[in-house]
Design an enzyme around this catalytic site. Structure first.
Site, PDB file in Angstrom:
ATOM      1  N   GLY A  76      42.872  39.330  -2.772  1.00  0.00           N
ATOM      2  CA  GLY A  76      41.771  39.747  -1.904  1.00  0.00           C
ATOM      3  C   GLY A  76      41.840  41.235  -1.560  1.00  0.00           C
ATOM      4  O   GLY A  76      42.692  41.971  -2.075  1.00  0.00           O
TER       5      GLY A  76
ATOM      6  N   ILE B  34      42.619  42.945   1.311  1.00  0.00           N
ATOM      7  CA  ILE B  34      43.846  43.426   1.962  1.00  0.00           C
ATOM      8  C   ILE B  34      45.063  43.046   1.121  1.00  0.00           C
ATOM      9  O   ILE B  34      45.975  43.862   0.901  1.00  0.00           O
ATOM     10  CB  ILE B  34      43.934  42.874   3.400  1.00  0.00           C
ATOM     11  CG1 ILE B  34      42.804  43.484   4.241  1.00  0.00           C
ATOM     12  CG2 ILE B  34      45.293  43.184   4.020  1.00  0.00           C
ATOM     13  CD1 ILE B  34      42.642  42.875   5.617  1.00  0.00           C
TER      14      ILE B  34
ATOM     15  N   ASP C 244      45.595  25.863  -4.787  1.00  0.00           N
ATOM     16  CA  ASP C 244      44.922  25.499  -3.541  1.00  0.00           C
ATOM     17  C   ASP C 244      46.021  25.250  -2.508  1.00  0.00           C
ATOM     18  O   ASP C 244      46.715  24.234  -2.561  1.00  0.00           O
ATOM     19  CB  ASP C 244      44.084  24.234  -3.778  1.00  0.00           C
ATOM     20  CG  ASP C 244      43.488  23.692  -2.495  1.00  0.00           C
ATOM     21  OD1 ASP C 244      43.647  24.343  -1.439  1.00  0.00           O
ATOM     22  OD2 ASP C 244      42.874  22.614  -2.554  1.00  0.00           O
TER      23      ASP C 244
ATOM     24  N   SER D 106      44.962  38.596  13.894  1.00  0.00           N
ATOM     25  CA  SER D 106      43.818  39.467  14.172  1.00  0.00           C
ATOM     26  C   SER D 106      43.752  39.803  15.657  1.00  0.00           C
ATOM     27  O   SER D 106      44.145  38.988  16.508  1.00  0.00           O
ATOM     28  CB  SER D 106      42.547  38.718  13.773  1.00  0.00           C
ATOM     29  OG  SER D 106      41.417  39.342  14.332  1.00  0.00           O
TER      30      SER D 106
ATOM     31  N   TYR E 137      36.922  30.952  13.605  1.00  0.00           N
ATOM     32  CA  TYR E 137      37.840  31.798  12.836  1.00  0.00           C
ATOM     33  C   TYR E 137      38.961  32.303  13.752  1.00  0.00           C
ATOM     34  O   TYR E 137      40.157  32.193  13.436  1.00  0.00           O
ATOM     35  CB  TYR E 137      37.082  32.979  12.216  1.00  0.00           C
ATOM     36  CG  TYR E 137      37.968  34.126  11.833  1.00  0.00           C
ATOM     37  CD1 TYR E 137      38.745  34.071  10.683  1.00  0.00           C
ATOM     38  CD2 TYR E 137      38.066  35.264  12.647  1.00  0.00           C
ATOM     39  CE1 TYR E 137      39.595  35.118  10.353  1.00  0.00           C
ATOM     40  CE2 TYR E 137      38.899  36.305  12.322  1.00  0.00           C
ATOM     41  CZ  TYR E 137      39.669  36.227  11.179  1.00  0.00           C
ATOM     42  OH  TYR E 137      40.517  37.260  10.872  1.00  0.00           O
TER      43      TYR E 137
ATOM     44  N   LYS F 285      43.301  31.620  13.959  1.00  0.00           N
ATOM     45  CA  LYS F 285      44.370  32.631  14.024  1.00  0.00           C
ATOM     46  C   LYS F 285      45.312  32.321  15.188  1.00  0.00           C
ATOM     47  O   LYS F 285      46.533  32.357  15.051  1.00  0.00           O
ATOM     48  CB  LYS F 285      43.779  34.039  14.167  1.00  0.00           C
ATOM     49  CG  LYS F 285      43.036  34.526  12.941  1.00  0.00           C
ATOM     50  CD  LYS F 285      43.989  34.778  11.781  1.00  0.00           C
ATOM     51  CE  LYS F 285      43.288  34.954  10.468  1.00  0.00           C
ATOM     52  NZ  LYS F 285      44.177  34.885   9.304  1.00  0.00           N
TER      53      LYS F 285
ATOM     54  N   TYR G  68      45.662  42.492  13.147  1.00  0.00           N
ATOM     55  CA  TYR G  68      44.900  43.600  12.564  1.00  0.00           C
ATOM     56  C   TYR G  68      43.768  44.015  13.497  1.00  0.00           C
ATOM     57  O   TYR G  68      43.079  43.170  14.056  1.00  0.00           O
ATOM     58  CB  TYR G  68      44.212  43.195  11.256  1.00  0.00           C
ATOM     59  CG  TYR G  68      45.054  42.594  10.163  1.00  0.00           C
ATOM     60  CD1 TYR G  68      46.440  42.666  10.150  1.00  0.00           C
ATOM     61  CD2 TYR G  68      44.420  41.951   9.101  1.00  0.00           C
ATOM     62  CE1 TYR G  68      47.174  42.105   9.116  1.00  0.00           C
ATOM     63  CE2 TYR G  68      45.140  41.390   8.056  1.00  0.00           C
ATOM     64  CZ  TYR G  68      46.524  41.470   8.075  1.00  0.00           C
ATOM     65  OH  TYR G  68      47.230  40.897   7.046  1.00  0.00           O
TER      66      TYR G  68
ATOM     67  N   ASN H 269      40.678  47.063  12.767  1.00  0.00           N
ATOM     68  CA  ASN H 269      39.579  47.090  11.784  1.00  0.00           C
ATOM     69  C   ASN H 269      39.990  47.814  10.503  1.00  0.00           C
ATOM     70  O   ASN H 269      39.811  49.034  10.393  1.00  0.00           O
ATOM     71  CB  ASN H 269      38.339  47.752  12.398  1.00  0.00           C
ATOM     72  CG  ASN H 269      37.677  46.890  13.457  1.00  0.00           C
ATOM     73  OD1 ASN H 269      38.288  46.558  14.462  1.00  0.00           O
ATOM     74  ND2 ASN H 269      36.438  46.497  13.222  1.00  0.00           N
TER      75      ASN H 269
ATOM     76  N   LEU I 254      31.369  46.513   8.882  1.00  0.00           N
ATOM     77  CA  LEU I 254      30.614  47.765   8.938  1.00  0.00           C
ATOM     78  C   LEU I 254      30.774  48.649   7.688  1.00  0.00           C
ATOM     79  O   LEU I 254      29.776  49.110   7.137  1.00  0.00           O
ATOM     80  CB  LEU I 254      31.035  48.538  10.198  1.00  0.00           C
ATOM     81  CG  LEU I 254      30.377  49.895  10.391  1.00  0.00           C
ATOM     82  CD1 LEU I 254      28.862  49.781  10.474  1.00  0.00           C
ATOM     83  CD2 LEU I 254      30.929  50.576  11.653  1.00  0.00           C
TER      84      LEU I 254
ATOM     85  N   ASP J 181      29.722  40.912  20.387  1.00  0.00           N
ATOM     86  CA  ASP J 181      30.439  42.181  20.225  1.00  0.00           C
ATOM     87  C   ASP J 181      30.899  42.728  21.572  1.00  0.00           C
ATOM     88  O   ASP J 181      30.141  42.717  22.547  1.00  0.00           O
ATOM     89  CB  ASP J 181      29.532  43.229  19.558  1.00  0.00           C
ATOM     90  CG  ASP J 181      29.587  43.172  18.039  1.00  0.00           C
ATOM     91  OD1 ASP J 181      30.508  42.534  17.501  1.00  0.00           O
ATOM     92  OD2 ASP J 181      28.697  43.763  17.400  1.00  0.00           O
TER      93      ASP J 181
HETATM   94  N1  UDP Z   1      28.349  46.978  13.069  1.00  0.00           N
HETATM   95  C1  UDP Z   1      27.072  47.525  12.995  1.00  0.00           C
HETATM   96  N2  UDP Z   1      26.286  47.182  11.928  1.00  0.00           N
HETATM   97  C2  UDP Z   1      26.697  46.339  10.943  1.00  0.00           C
HETATM   98  C3  UDP Z   1      28.005  45.790  11.017  1.00  0.00           C
HETATM   99  C4  UDP Z   1      28.802  46.128  12.109  1.00  0.00           C
HETATM  100  O1  UDP Z   1      26.669  48.305  13.866  1.00  0.00           O
HETATM  101  O2  UDP Z   1      25.921  46.050  10.024  1.00  0.00           O
HETATM  102  C5  UDP Z   1      29.232  47.339  14.205  1.00  0.00           C
HETATM  103  C6  UDP Z   1      29.645  46.172  15.076  1.00  0.00           C
HETATM  104  O3  UDP Z   1      28.716  46.024  16.146  1.00  0.00           O
HETATM  105  C7  UDP Z   1      31.016  46.622  15.574  1.00  0.00           C
HETATM  106  C8  UDP Z   1      31.543  47.509  14.454  1.00  0.00           C
HETATM  107  O4  UDP Z   1      30.411  47.848  13.663  1.00  0.00           O
HETATM  108  O5  UDP Z   1      30.886  47.423  16.714  1.00  0.00           O
HETATM  109  C9  UDP Z   1      32.580  46.831  13.584  1.00  0.00           C
HETATM  110  O6  UDP Z   1      32.062  45.579  13.188  1.00  0.00           O
HETATM  111  P1  UDP Z   1      32.771  44.699  12.091  1.00  0.00           P
HETATM  112  O7  UDP Z   1      31.926  43.482  11.906  1.00  0.00           O
HETATM  113  O8  UDP Z   1      33.109  45.523  10.894  1.00  0.00           O
HETATM  114  O9  UDP Z   1      34.177  44.295  12.752  1.00  0.00           O
HETATM  115  P2  UDP Z   1      34.515  43.616  14.177  1.00  0.00           P
HETATM  116  O10 UDP Z   1      34.891  44.734  15.076  1.00  0.00           O
HETATM  117  O11 UDP Z   1      33.311  42.865  14.623  1.00  0.00           O
HETATM  118  O12 UDP Z   1      35.665  42.759  13.851  1.00  0.00           O
END
Ligand code: UDP
Length: 331
Positions: A9, A11, A57, A123, A148, A152, A175, A177, A198, A293
């Site tokens: 994968g 990571i 598996d 996480s 999810y 964890k 982890y 991000n 993101l 969020d």
């Molecule tokens: N985010 C965004 N647009 C996207 C995906 C994510 O603005 O299409 C923002 C999200 O609100 C968060 C940050 O990017 O503040 C990181 O999001 P991600 O899903 O990558 O990781 P998370 O922090 O949720 O584990």
């Protein structure tokens, strides 16, 4: 021999590279459900070494037992699992069955074969919403924000109980991000379908694969109104696993350790850095907040440095450069 589950994968492939470069023998166990066999060739190209592969598996206890009978495994780094937060809300049983069963099968086989070193991919989601922005490992588990996240936390609890009753030595790496890619551009984050995170959204909006990025909210109580997260380069993250493995080898018991940089970056700051470093425009619009969020959080990285001598070295600019380099090579 180090057993690396989920090693094909995003990571896991970076961890395979760091382990092989550090001279470890590695066997990658993966079912290739969310990874491609090409990744193995890329690992070989980067390191000049061929890792052993076991297509398996991990939820099948007898397959796991057979693998441990056939190969002398000295330690396990366990990443294999489902990881899409939204999907876990829609299909919780899939997540509980897969993520718990694979961990249980591994722990049972490890116990039977006297394998006592375990690094577990956890996480920052296990902290829930603690009401502060800097997360230290001494915080209690928070209310899980998704199935999810629950898997964890549950796996951390299971491993803790097993360690209390045995010789098991375990590190839970929490982890923050992870983003970016290997500097070769040969491995990186290449999700199937619409990305969940993101950075792949940024790269795909920039290549035109997706029409545009939506920034989820600009009315948070942060310096520019967008959410703040602790982004860390996937190569730094991978190196953290090698450090954790070494730590497990000379310590007993369990430790939860954050892998983060200790610095917060907003969504708009990340987009700005991506555009500046790569000389591109990221098409984006501001949209509504995404449910669940949090406005801002980042790691306290102090424990990782104190216990394992690890700290994140690579910058936001480097993460943006390497993510784009990978995206350009991949398409
Ligand atoms: N985010 C965004 N647009 C996207 C995906 C994510 O603005 O299409 C923002 C999200 O609100 C968060 C940050 O990017 O503040 C990181 O999001 P991600 O899903 O990558 O990781 P998370 O922090 O949720 O584990």
């Amino acid at each position: 021999m180090i057993l690396l589950t989920g090693g094909a994968g995003y990571i896991g492939s970076h961890i395979a590279v760091e382990l092989l470069d550090a001279g470890y023998d590695v066997i990658i166990a993966d079912n290739f459900s969310n990874a491609s066999a090409d990744v193995i060739k890329s690992i070989e190209t980067i390191t000049g070494t061929t890792p052993a592969i076991c297509q398996i598996d991990l939820t099948d206890k007898s397959e796991v037992e057979r693998m441990f009978q056939e190969i002398k495994i000295d330690a396990v780094i366990h990443l294999a699992g489902y990881k899409a937060v939204g999907e876990s809300v829609r299909e919780p049983l899939k997540y509980y069955r897969n993520n718990l069963d694979s961990t249980l099968s591994l722990l049972e086989a490890m116990e039977k074969h006297g394998v006592t070193q375990f690094v577990y991919s956890s996480s920052a989601t296990v902290y829930g919403d603690p009401g502060i922005v800097e997360y230290t490992e001494s915080l209690q588990f928070g209310a899980a924000s998704s199935p999810y996240g629950s898997t964890k936390e549950m796996c951390e609890r299971i491993i803790t109980d097993v360690a209390a009753a045995s010789e098991l030595s375990a590190v839970f790496l929490r982890y923050f991000n992870p983003v970016g890619a290997h500097k070769s551009g040969l491995i990186g984050d290449d999700p199937d379908g619409i990305p969940n995170n993101l950075m792949p959204f940024i790269t795909q909006a920039t290549t035109g694969k997706l029409p545009e990025l939506t920034v989820f909210g600009d009315d948070y109580p942060t310096r520019d109104g967008s959410c703040i997260r602790d982004y860390l380069h996937v190569v730094d993250l991978a190196k953290g696993h090698v450090s954790a493995l070494k730590y497990c080898m000379d310590h007993k018991g369990v430790e939860a350790i954050n892998l983060g940089s200790g610095r917060g970056t907003s969504v708009l700051e990340l987009i700005e850095a991506f555009e500046r470093v790569n000389g591109v425009k990221v098409p984006y619009k501001i949209g509504p907040r995404r449910a669940g969020d949090l406005a801002e959080y980042y790691a306290s990285p102090a424990k990782a440095e104190k216990l394992m001598g690890w700290k994140a070295e690579l910058t936001i600019d480097g993460m943006c450069r390497d993510a784009w380099n990978f995206a350009m090579k991949a398409h």
